[in-house]
Design an enzyme around this catalytic site. Structure first.
Site, PDB file in Angstrom:
ATOM      1  N   GLU A 143      17.734  -8.860 -19.407  1.00 20.04           N
ATOM      2  CA  GLU A 143      17.135  -9.948 -18.848  1.00 20.04           C
ATOM      3  C   GLU A 143      16.079 -10.782 -19.437  1.00 20.04           C
ATOM      4  O   GLU A 143      16.205 -12.099 -19.563  1.00 20.04           O
ATOM      5  CB  GLU A 143      16.773  -9.795 -17.197  1.00 20.04           C
ATOM      6  CG  GLU A 143      17.622  -9.447 -16.349  1.00 20.04           C
ATOM      7  CD  GLU A 143      18.716 -10.523 -16.099  1.00 20.04           C
ATOM      8  OE1 GLU A 143      18.331 -11.635 -16.527  1.00 20.04           O
ATOM      9  OE2 GLU A 143      19.703 -10.206 -15.560  1.00 20.04           O
TER      10      GLU A 143
ATOM     11  N   CYS B  68      34.770 -25.540  -2.658  1.00 20.54           N
ATOM     12  CA  CYS B  68      33.827 -26.072  -3.521  1.00 20.54           C
ATOM     13  C   CYS B  68      34.010 -27.698  -3.138  1.00 20.54           C
ATOM     14  O   CYS B  68      34.871 -28.357  -3.480  1.00 20.54           O
ATOM     15  CB  CYS B  68      34.217 -25.895  -4.686  1.00 20.54           C
ATOM     16  SG  CYS B  68      33.195 -26.748  -6.245  1.00 20.54           S
TER      17      CYS B  68
ATOM     18  N   CYS C 107      33.236 -21.414 -14.216  1.00 16.74           N
ATOM     19  CA  CYS C 107      32.720 -22.509 -13.782  1.00 16.74           C
ATOM     20  C   CYS C 107      31.718 -23.035 -15.139  1.00 16.74           C
ATOM     21  O   CYS C 107      30.499 -23.036 -15.042  1.00 16.74           O
ATOM     22  CB  CYS C 107      31.664 -22.389 -12.450  1.00 16.74           C
ATOM     23  SG  CYS C 107      31.190 -24.052 -11.832  1.00 16.74           S
TER      24      CYS C 107
ATOM     25  N   TYR D  14      12.636 -15.765 -11.461  1.00 15.26           N
ATOM     26  CA  TYR D  14      13.983 -15.586 -11.444  1.00 15.26           C
ATOM     27  C   TYR D  14      14.267 -14.062 -12.140  1.00 15.26           C
ATOM     28  O   TYR D  14      14.983 -13.353 -11.641  1.00 15.26           O
ATOM     29  CB  TYR D  14      14.690 -16.402 -12.789  1.00 15.26           C
ATOM     30  CG  TYR D  14      15.805 -15.718 -13.221  1.00 15.26           C
ATOM     31  CD1 TYR D  14      16.727 -15.681 -12.454  1.00 15.26           C
ATOM     32  CD2 TYR D  14      16.003 -15.215 -14.659  1.00 15.26           C
ATOM     33  CE1 TYR D  14      18.056 -15.017 -12.861  1.00 15.26           C
ATOM     34  CE2 TYR D  14      17.149 -14.560 -15.059  1.00 15.26           C
ATOM     35  CZ  TYR D  14      18.189 -14.406 -14.142  1.00 15.26           C
ATOM     36  OH  TYR D  14      19.380 -13.859 -14.590  1.00 15.26           O
TER      37      TYR D  14
ATOM     38  N   CYS E 199      38.761 -24.700 -12.492  1.00 15.29           N
ATOM     39  CA  CYS E 199      38.898 -24.597 -11.138  1.00 15.29           C
ATOM     40  C   CYS E 199      40.030 -23.946 -10.581  1.00 15.29           C
ATOM     41  O   CYS E 199      39.975 -23.349  -9.420  1.00 15.29           O
ATOM     42  CB  CYS E 199      38.477 -26.069 -10.740  1.00 15.29           C
ATOM     43  SG  CYS E 199      37.035 -26.941 -11.079  1.00 15.29           S
TER      44      CYS E 199
ATOM     45  N   CYS F 299      39.398 -20.345  -9.896  1.00 18.85           N
ATOM     46  CA  CYS F 299      38.279 -20.165  -9.123  1.00 18.85           C
ATOM     47  C   CYS F 299      38.338 -19.625  -7.883  1.00 18.85           C
ATOM     48  O   CYS F 299      39.106 -20.338  -7.071  1.00 18.85           O
ATOM     49  CB  CYS F 299      37.228 -21.236  -9.224  1.00 18.85           C
ATOM     50  SG  CYS F 299      35.955 -20.900  -8.596  1.00 18.85           S
TER      51      CYS F 299
ATOM     52  N   ASP G  69      20.142 -18.241 -12.039  1.00 18.96           N
ATOM     53  CA  ASP G  69      19.833 -18.484 -13.626  1.00 18.96           C
ATOM     54  C   ASP G  69      20.663 -19.757 -13.836  1.00 18.96           C
ATOM     55  O   ASP G  69      20.862 -20.321 -12.950  1.00 18.96           O
ATOM     56  CB  ASP G  69      20.353 -17.320 -14.525  1.00 18.96           C
ATOM     57  CG  ASP G  69      21.774 -17.178 -14.295  1.00 18.96           C
ATOM     58  OD1 ASP G  69      22.398 -17.832 -13.674  1.00 18.96           O
ATOM     59  OD2 ASP G  69      22.300 -16.054 -15.181  1.00 18.96           O
TER      60      ASP G  69
HETATM   61  S1  SF4 Z   1      35.971 -24.756  -8.079  1.00 19.39           S
HETATM   62 FE1  SF4 Z   1      33.780 -25.391  -8.051  1.00 19.39          FE
HETATM   63  S2  SF4 Z   1      32.664 -23.567  -8.296  1.00 19.39           S
HETATM   64 FE2  SF4 Z   1      34.706 -23.226  -9.058  1.00 19.39          FE
HETATM   65  S3  SF4 Z   1      34.949 -23.459 -11.200  1.00 19.39           S
HETATM   66 FE3  SF4 Z   1      35.235 -25.448 -10.185  1.00 19.39          FE
HETATM   67  S4  SF4 Z   1      33.609 -26.641 -10.070  1.00 19.39           S
HETATM   68 FE4  SF4 Z   1      32.859 -24.420 -10.383  1.00 19.39          FE
END
Ligand code: SF4
Length: 381
Positions: free
Chosen positions: A53, A220, A204, A134, A211, A214, A152
């Protein structure tokens, strides 16, 4: 939607989806314990978590890996690191930048060794040198499975997009932390923290987030708006000022280079450098910073290095010195074969390379033939 408007159930669903993704896609990193081992009750070594870290502050995983391996090979425990000579640690750190981190690393290792181990709570961890909010929450979550909200740079981006946070600067940070506190589960908080980091690092991403892959796509808000890259909203940037200076590379007949140590506190504190002028907003005078009387000549081009708060432009001068030229007080001649092992920050490597190409690389060049003058340098940016 503001944090208070979101239900506990929605927050739990997001954590569950994220953890299910992490179980299949967790990055393998040398300081980590994977989700399967964690499920079997194995926690990572806090020394390795802390070291990684600290190294990862301002530095990428790719750049940190080899440094991490070197450190744990040379100092496999916090007690071994605590007993190391400062110079050896600074040398091993050279190239990672932000050298105050290395000085704090040594001080923190000694405090932890003296206390008999790492504290397991974030508040107590923040009392150690170089550990801010953090890093403390990351160590507490990852090494001790404490339900700490870890934010982070990667996590900041994911949450800003997930909730389409339209604010910037300190207000955005406050909202992001509030969201992360709400999302962080009491079950598997260490895995959750690392899952968030992994989503930010691999899916992301700052540019062109994936996306479609994701696990948080349905949750989102930025993806729903069709403009994920609009978040996080950037605060207006202030221009980075330029400072100017001169650096003097004296090369002895046998290839040794004249070095000195920077003051222990402040920018690049305790690192090695070639002698030179102060770095300021004004161009230095002709002889300012010259360590000794030698036939100095300018190297073509300038060395440019960008620090966080300013851009540095250095004029480089070089000269050959006879074998009998003594090192001024506080300086030393570093033999050609020792240069690579000196605790030289990147900017000083650029300076030496401009005057003496190859001197800081893996294979040092041979000694300077008597009377030979180096050709023009290069402009390094
Ligand atoms: S859906 Fe949202 S959280 Fe997922 S990669 Fe796309 S912008 Fe990032």
């Amino acid at each position: 939607m503001k944090p208070a408007e979101r239900t506990e159930g929605e927050a739990a669903d997001i954590a569950t989806r994220l953890l299910a993704w992490y179980d299949r896609h967790a990055r393998r990193l040398p300081w980590r314990v994977g989700p399967a081992e964690r499920a079997a009750g194995v926690l990572p070594d806090p020394y390795r978590v802390w070291l990684s870290e600290v190294m990862l502050q301002q530095t990428t995983v790719a750049a940190v890996r080899s440094y991490f391996d070197t450190f744990v090979r040379q100092w496999p425990t916090v007690e071994k690191l605590a007993a190391a000579a400062d110079d050896d640690v600074m040398r091993a750190w050279a190239g990672l930048g932000y050298y105050s981190r290395a000085r704090n690393l040594i001080a923190a290792a000694r405090a932890v060794a003296a206390a008999g181990g790492f504290p397991d709570q974030a508040v107590a961890l923040t009392k150690l040198p170089g550990i801010g909010r953090y890093t403390a929450s990351a160590i507490a979550a990852i090494a001790f499975d404490r339900p700490e909200a870890v934010v982070d740079g990667n996590v900041e981006r994911v949450i800003a997009r997930l909730f389409a946070i339209a604010e910037s600067g300190a207000e955005a940070k406050r909202l992001i932390l509030a969201e992360q506190e709400r999302l962080t589960p009491h079950e598997r908080p260490g895995d959750y923290a690392q899952a968030m980091m992994d989503i930010g690092a691999t899916i992301c991403t700052p540019k062109r987030p994936a996306c479609a892959l994701c696990p948080l796509n349905d949750d989102c808000e930025a993806a729903a708006e069709g403009r994920p890259e609009a978040y996080p909203v950037k605060a207006a940037r202030t221009a980075r000022p330029t400072r100017y200076g001169r650096a003097f590379v004296a090369v002895r007949e046998d290839g040794a280079i004249l070095l000195r140590r920077r003051p222990p506190k402040g920018l690049l504190g305790g690192m090695a450098e070639v002698p030179g002028s102060a770095w300021s907003g004004e161009h230095p005078g002709d002889d300012e910073g010259s360590p000794t009387k030698l036939p100095w000549r300018r190297v073509a081009g300038k060395v440019v290095h960008v620090f966080t708060h300013f851009r540095l432009e250095l004029e480089v001068l070089t000269a050959e010195a006879g074998a009998d030229v003594p090192a001024p007080d506080g300086a030393w001649w570093s033999a050609a074969e020792d240069i690579r092992g000196e605790a030289l920050p990147s900017v000083m490597k650029k300076v030496i390379e401009a005057a003496r190409p190859g001197a800081t690389l893996a294979k040092p060049p041979g000694p300077v033939p008597s009377g030979r003058r180096h050709g023009g340098g290069r402009s390094a940016a």
